[in-house]
Design a protein around this motif. Sequence first.
Motif, PDB file in Angstrom:
ATOM      1  N   SER A  44       3.712 -22.383  33.844  1.00 26.44           N
ATOM      2  CA  SER A  44       3.751 -20.989  33.907  1.00 26.44           C
ATOM      3  C   SER A  44       3.077 -20.301  34.926  1.00 26.44           C
ATOM      4  O   SER A  44       3.671 -19.263  35.363  1.00 26.44           O
ATOM      5  N   ASN A  48       6.529 -20.204  36.648  1.00 30.86           N
ATOM      6  CA  ASN A  48       7.062 -19.130  35.786  1.00 30.86           C
ATOM      7  C   ASN A  48       7.909 -19.540  34.852  1.00 30.86           C
ATOM      8  O   ASN A  48       9.105 -19.091  34.607  1.00 30.86           O
ATOM      9  N   ASP A  53       7.271 -11.721  28.432  1.00 30.77           N
ATOM     10  CA  ASP A  53       6.806 -10.571  29.309  1.00 30.77           C
ATOM     11  C   ASP A  53       5.402 -11.022  29.853  1.00 30.77           C
ATOM     12  O   ASP A  53       4.738 -12.007  29.287  1.00 30.77           O
ATOM     13  N   LYS A  54       4.908 -10.259  30.853  1.00 31.09           N
ATOM     14  CA  LYS A  54       3.685 -10.593  31.506  1.00 31.09           C
ATOM     15  C   LYS A  54       2.372 -10.990  30.582  1.00 31.09           C
ATOM     16  O   LYS A  54       1.520 -11.898  30.737  1.00 31.09           O
ATOM     17  N   THR A 132      -2.003  -5.794  32.757  1.00 35.63           N
ATOM     18  CA  THR A 132      -2.411  -6.981  32.719  1.00 35.63           C
ATOM     19  C   THR A 132      -3.899  -7.243  33.017  1.00 35.63           C
ATOM     20  O   THR A 132      -4.354  -8.006  32.480  1.00 35.63           O
TER      21      THR A 132
END
Length: 326
Positions: A44, A48, A53-54, A132
């Motif tokens: 991850s 990624n 979603d972030k 974030t």
Amino acid sequence: MTTSNATINTSITSPYSTLIPLILFCLVMTLFGIFGNGVVLYSSIRYNAIKLDKISVIFVRNLAAADVMYSLCVILPQLVTYIAQRWVLGKVYCIVMAQVGIAPISANTLTVLAITSYRLYVIRSPFSRISTRIAYLLMGLTWVIGIIPVAVFVGYKSEAAFHPENARCLSDIYDNEAAKVPVMALVGLIVVLPLICITAFNLILSGLAIHHSSKSNSTNYKALVMVCCLSGLFIVSWGPYFVFTILKSGNKKPSAGLDLAAFHCIFLNSFGNPILYTLTNRRFSKYVKGLICPPATRSHQRNPQLKSSSESSKATNSTELKALQK
């Protein structure tokens, strides 16, 4: 925090018919808990590999980190203990297992609560998002709260001792009358309240998933299903142990057999999370398949002629090289 020498070298009295299945069980749980969640973290961050979603990815990484730490602090020493049939990891690791291991447990619980709460928030307010930075602060807070019980253990000078009947190191904090009130408060904050909220949110999210099953190809629906599975697995695996923790904080000790069964049920959470990511997230599933069977290997398996031509070309190149050497 100290350890008691009274039982640190006492052997486990369980028969081999019981020990062998437990060793195999803990071996599988250790491998998936450390390497499975390690793959989740690495893939991850580097590639990624989890399609979410972030904010959800940040939560998943924190959950994987908590699972890895729990596996190192608790599951791995449990495996070693079963193999050696006694505690061989020394006094320091006994303290880690009995008292420091509560930190990843707290972080795991609060992270699952954050994942379910955030998914419910996204469904209720689809055009609203948190930053974030706030997500990272929330995940840092899960570890800060997780350290609080460790500080309580230190403050009350609790001891860690190996209990052969439970086959693990345990803290005597639950037997300390002076620590009863703060322990009950911590159990309520870290165990009871989060478990009630996670269960309620899981029921709501499961109902929404069933209601929106016609949109099974949408990304939001797949994320919803993954969160439902994660929280459901958490409830099933942690629920019995949390019940026994509440009983112990109230000076009601369950039988050693039931306590041991509930304790091993926890391992299923660290074991199952990477499997759930593989089953519910297509991008991560492709990454895992690539690790198990690299693309080059898969192409040779699908096209035997390609494999044979590759082998023949290698043989030709080897022959030519030998001729040049002569």
